[in-house]
Design a protein around this motif. Structure first.
Motif, mmCIF file in Angstrom:
data_model
loop_
_atom_site.group_PDB
_atom_site.id
_atom_site.type_symbol
_atom_site.label_atom_id
_atom_site.label_comp_id
_atom_site.label_asym_id
_atom_site.label_seq_id
_atom_site.Cartn_x
_atom_site.Cartn_y
_atom_site.Cartn_z
ATOM 1 N N SER A 195 -20.629 -21.436 23.731
ATOM 2 C CA SER A 195 -20.562 -20.694 24.360
ATOM 3 C C SER A 195 -21.599 -20.931 25.846
ATOM 4 O O SER A 195 -21.431 -22.236 25.828
ATOM 5 C CB SER A 195 -22.337 -20.777 23.506
ATOM 6 N N PHE A 196 -22.360 -20.494 26.166
ATOM 7 C CA PHE A 196 -22.946 -20.827 28.076
ATOM 8 C C PHE A 196 -23.504 -21.864 28.094
ATOM 9 O O PHE A 196 -23.092 -22.812 28.712
ATOM 10 C CB PHE A 196 -23.652 -19.707 29.205
ATOM 11 N N PRO A 197 -24.536 -22.370 27.372
ATOM 12 C CA PRO A 197 -25.807 -23.555 26.530
ATOM 13 C C PRO A 197 -24.303 -24.782 26.633
ATOM 14 O O PRO A 197 -24.656 -26.363 27.397
ATOM 15 C CB PRO A 197 -26.168 -23.531 25.972
ATOM 16 N N THR A 198 -23.458 -24.501 25.959
ATOM 17 C CA THR A 198 -22.659 -25.551 25.445
ATOM 18 C C THR A 198 -21.751 -26.406 26.175
ATOM 19 O O THR A 198 -21.568 -27.158 26.796
ATOM 20 C CB THR A 198 -21.796 -25.258 23.941
ATOM 21 N N ARG A 199 -20.484 -24.884 26.991
ATOM 22 C CA ARG A 199 -19.813 -25.330 28.097
ATOM 23 C C ARG A 199 -21.330 -26.217 29.179
ATOM 24 O O ARG A 199 -20.802 -26.969 30.175
ATOM 25 C CB ARG A 199 -19.180 -24.191 29.053
ATOM 26 N N ARG A 200 -22.102 -25.778 30.170
ATOM 27 C CA ARG A 200 -22.956 -26.661 30.269
ATOM 28 C C ARG A 200 -23.321 -27.646 30.508
ATOM 29 O O ARG A 200 -23.693 -28.804 31.082
ATOM 30 C CB ARG A 200 -24.660 -25.090 30.700
ATOM 31 N N ARG A 201 -23.549 -28.312 29.031
ATOM 32 C CA ARG A 201 -23.914 -29.110 28.458
ATOM 33 C C ARG A 201 -22.502 -30.293 29.079
ATOM 34 O O ARG A 201 -22.452 -31.255 28.643
ATOM 35 C CB ARG A 201 -24.026 -29.937 27.022
ATOM 36 N N TRP A 202 -21.321 -29.971 28.507
ATOM 37 C CA TRP A 202 -19.873 -30.149 28.729
ATOM 38 C C TRP A 202 -20.119 -31.071 30.264
ATOM 39 O O TRP A 202 -19.721 -32.088 30.424
ATOM 40 C CB TRP A 202 -18.590 -29.564 28.056
ATOM 41 N N ALA A 203 -20.078 -29.721 31.048
ATOM 42 C CA ALA A 203 -20.404 -29.861 32.509
ATOM 43 C C ALA A 203 -20.710 -31.417 32.462
ATOM 44 O O ALA A 203 -20.947 -31.611 33.190
ATOM 45 C CB ALA A 203 -20.057 -28.826 33.190
ATOM 46 N N ARG A 204 -22.441 -31.431 32.301
ATOM 47 C CA ARG A 204 -23.445 -31.948 32.642
ATOM 48 C C ARG A 204 -22.099 -33.963 32.201
ATOM 49 O O ARG A 204 -22.599 -34.198 33.341
ATOM 50 C CB ARG A 204 -24.574 -32.032 31.732
ATOM 51 N N ALA A 205 -22.562 -33.969 31.631
ATOM 52 C CA ALA A 205 -21.567 -35.099 30.808
ATOM 53 C C ALA A 205 -20.130 -35.529 31.846
ATOM 54 O O ALA A 205 -20.067 -37.162 32.109
ATOM 55 C CB ALA A 205 -21.228 -34.556 29.154
ATOM 56 N N LEU A 206 -19.464 -34.661 31.595
ATOM 57 C CA LEU A 206 -18.236 -34.284 32.685
ATOM 58 C C LEU A 206 -18.052 -34.794 34.490
ATOM 59 O O LEU A 206 -17.815 -36.145 34.489
ATOM 60 C CB LEU A 206 -16.866 -33.771 32.487
ATOM 61 N N ARG A 243 -23.591 -36.077 43.439
ATOM 62 C CA ARG A 243 -23.462 -35.832 42.466
ATOM 63 C C ARG A 243 -23.526 -33.987 41.738
ATOM 64 O O ARG A 243 -23.022 -33.863 40.788
ATOM 65 C CB ARG A 243 -25.135 -36.228 41.728
ATOM 66 N N LYS A 244 -24.207 -33.799 42.751
ATOM 67 C CA LYS A 244 -24.113 -31.989 42.305
ATOM 68 C C LYS A 244 -22.336 -31.476 42.400
ATOM 69 O O LYS A 244 -22.117 -30.613 41.813
ATOM 70 C CB LYS A 244 -24.757 -31.282 43.200
ATOM 71 N N HIS A 245 -21.639 -31.862 43.658
ATOM 72 C CA HIS A 245 -20.751 -31.358 43.793
ATOM 73 C C HIS A 245 -19.709 -31.985 42.028
ATOM 74 O O HIS A 245 -19.269 -30.823 42.098
ATOM 75 C CB HIS A 245 -19.614 -32.115 44.998
ATOM 76 N N PHE A 246 -19.948 -32.948 42.264
ATOM 77 C CA PHE A 246 -19.153 -33.427 40.625
ATOM 78 C C PHE A 246 -19.702 -32.685 39.823
ATOM 79 O O PHE A 246 -18.577 -32.102 38.768
ATOM 80 C CB PHE A 246 -19.587 -34.697 40.770
ATOM 81 N N HIS A 247 -20.564 -32.383 39.663
ATOM 82 C CA HIS A 247 -21.299 -31.332 38.381
ATOM 83 C C HIS A 247 -20.257 -30.004 38.403
ATOM 84 O O HIS A 247 -20.184 -29.533 37.249
ATOM 85 C CB HIS A 247 -23.252 -30.663 38.287
ATOM 86 N N LEU A 248 -20.574 -29.669 39.479
ATOM 87 C CA LEU A 248 -20.171 -27.932 39.851
ATOM 88 C C LEU A 248 -18.944 -28.093 40.088
ATOM 89 O O LEU A 248 -18.011 -27.449 38.820
ATOM 90 C CB LEU A 248 -20.475 -28.166 41.399
ATOM 91 N N LEU A 249 -17.707 -29.184 40.207
ATOM 92 C CA LEU A 249 -16.928 -29.201 39.913
ATOM 93 C C LEU A 249 -16.417 -29.371 38.447
ATOM 94 O O LEU A 249 -15.423 -28.363 38.058
ATOM 95 C CB LEU A 249 -16.443 -30.567 40.287
ATOM 96 N N ALA A 250 -17.149 -29.543 37.754
ATOM 97 C CA ALA A 250 -16.998 -30.634 36.251
ATOM 98 C C ALA A 250 -17.067 -28.605 35.251
ATOM 99 O O ALA A 250 -16.504 -28.662 34.141
ATOM 100 C CB ALA A 250 -17.720 -31.530 35.378
ATOM 101 N N GLN A 251 -18.015 -28.067 35.841
ATOM 102 C CA GLN A 251 -18.425 -26.803 34.782
ATOM 103 C C GLN A 251 -17.192 -25.362 35.390
ATOM 104 O O GLN A 251 -17.481 -25.181 34.127
ATOM 105 C CB GLN A 251 -19.777 -26.349 35.746
ATOM 106 N N SER A 252 -16.476 -26.196 36.909
ATOM 107 C CA SER A 252 -15.087 -24.174 36.864
ATOM 108 C C SER A 252 -14.403 -25.374 35.880
ATOM 109 O O SER A 252 -13.686 -24.320 35.915
ATOM 110 C CB SER A 252 -15.522 -24.820 38.790
ATOM 111 N N LEU A 253 -14.394 -26.541 35.989
ATOM 112 C CA LEU A 253 -13.205 -27.730 35.135
ATOM 113 C C LEU A 253 -13.383 -26.486 33.654
ATOM 114 O O LEU A 253 -12.474 -26.504 33.346
ATOM 115 C CB LEU A 253 -13.121 -28.516 34.823
ATOM 116 N N VAL A 254 -14.370 -27.084 33.228
ATOM 117 C CA VAL A 254 -14.879 -26.694 31.519
ATOM 118 C C VAL A 254 -14.849 -24.925 31.742
ATOM 119 O O VAL A 254 -14.685 -24.265 30.857
ATOM 120 C CB VAL A 254 -16.460 -26.700 31.357
ATOM 121 N N ASP A 255 -15.318 -24.623 32.021
ATOM 122 C CA ASP A 255 -15.239 -22.660 32.237
ATOM 123 C C ASP A 255 -13.800 -21.940 32.681
ATOM 124 O O ASP A 255 -13.536 -20.936 32.175
ATOM 125 C CB ASP A 255 -15.877 -21.704 33.590
ATOM 126 N N ARG A 256 -13.345 -23.131 32.513
ATOM 127 C CA ARG A 256 -11.100 -22.527 32.887
ATOM 128 C C ARG A 256 -10.551 -21.932 31.753
ATOM 129 O O ARG A 256 -10.047 -21.283 31.223
ATOM 130 C CB ARG A 256 -10.999 -23.432 33.398
#
Length: 156
Positions: free
Chosen positions: A20-31, A67-80
Motif C-alpha cells: 500500500s502507499f502508506p507502507t511504501r511511504r514508511r520504507w521511503a522514510r527509512a531508506l 534530506r528532502k532530496h534523499f527522501h524523494l529519491l528513496a520514494q521514487s526507488l520504492v515506487d518503482r
C-alpha cells in the motif's frame, strides 16, 4: 564466488509493487534517512551542488533540502516496485496524468511527437504511466553498471 542478487531484487520490488502507499511511504522514510549515511560520496555531491546553486541560502536550509532530496529519491526507488510489478490498472489509478486529451488529439491528427523531460525523481512513474496510454513509444536507456540491477531495470 559471485552472488546473484537478481532473485532478491525481484522479490523486494515485487513486495513494494504489492504494498500500500502508506507502507511504501514508511520504507521511503527509512531508506531516505539511511541513504545519506551509506552513500557518502553522493551526499557530498548533492551538498556541493546545493552550495554552488544556492550560495546565499543558509547551510541549515540546504541541509533540509538535502534530506528532502534523499527522501524523494528513496520514494521514487520504492515506487518503482509499483511501476514495474503492479497490475496496469493499479498504476493508472495511482499515477494520474492531467492533459492526456491534448496528447490524444495530437496523436489522432497523426502528428509525431517528441517529449523531452529532465530526469528528476518522479520521471520514472510518469514514463511508466505514459507507456500504458501510448500505443507506441521509445525511450533512451543507459545500461546499469551492476548486471543484476540492469536486468531488473530492463524487466521493469
Amino acid at each position: 564466488m559471485n552472488f546473484n542478487k537478481l532473485p532478491l531484487l525481484r522479490s523486494l520490488f515485487t513486495y513494494f509493487g504489492r504494498s500500500s502507499f502508506p507502507t511504501r511511504r514508511r520504507w521511503a522514510r527509512a531508506l531516505g534517512w539511511l541513504a545519506p549515511h551509506l552513500m557518502r560520496s553522493r551526499t557530498r555531491i548533492v551538498r556541493t551542488n546545493l552550495a554552488m546553486a544556492f550560495p546565499d541560502t543558509p547551510a541549515e536550509v540546504r541541509e533540509v533540502w538535502l534530506r528532502k532530496h534523499f527522501h524523494l529519491l528513496a520514494q521514487s526507488l520504492v515506487d518503482r516496485g509499483l511501476c514495474w510489478f503492479a497490475p496496469p490498472q493499479r498504476i493508472v489509478e495511482t499515477v494520474p496524468i492531467e492533459g492526456l486529451e491534448h496528447l490524444d488529439a495530437l496523436l489522432a491528427d497523426g502528428r509525431r511527437i517528441i517529449m523531452l523531460a529532465p530526469h528528476l525523481v518522479g520521471l520514472d512513474a510518469s514514463a511508466t504511466r505514459l507507456t500504458l496510454f501510448l500505443k507506441e513509444s521509445a525511450t533512451m536507456y543507459t545500461r546499469q553498471s551492476d548486471p543484476d540491477v540492469d536486468q531488473l531495470v530492463r524487466e521493469g
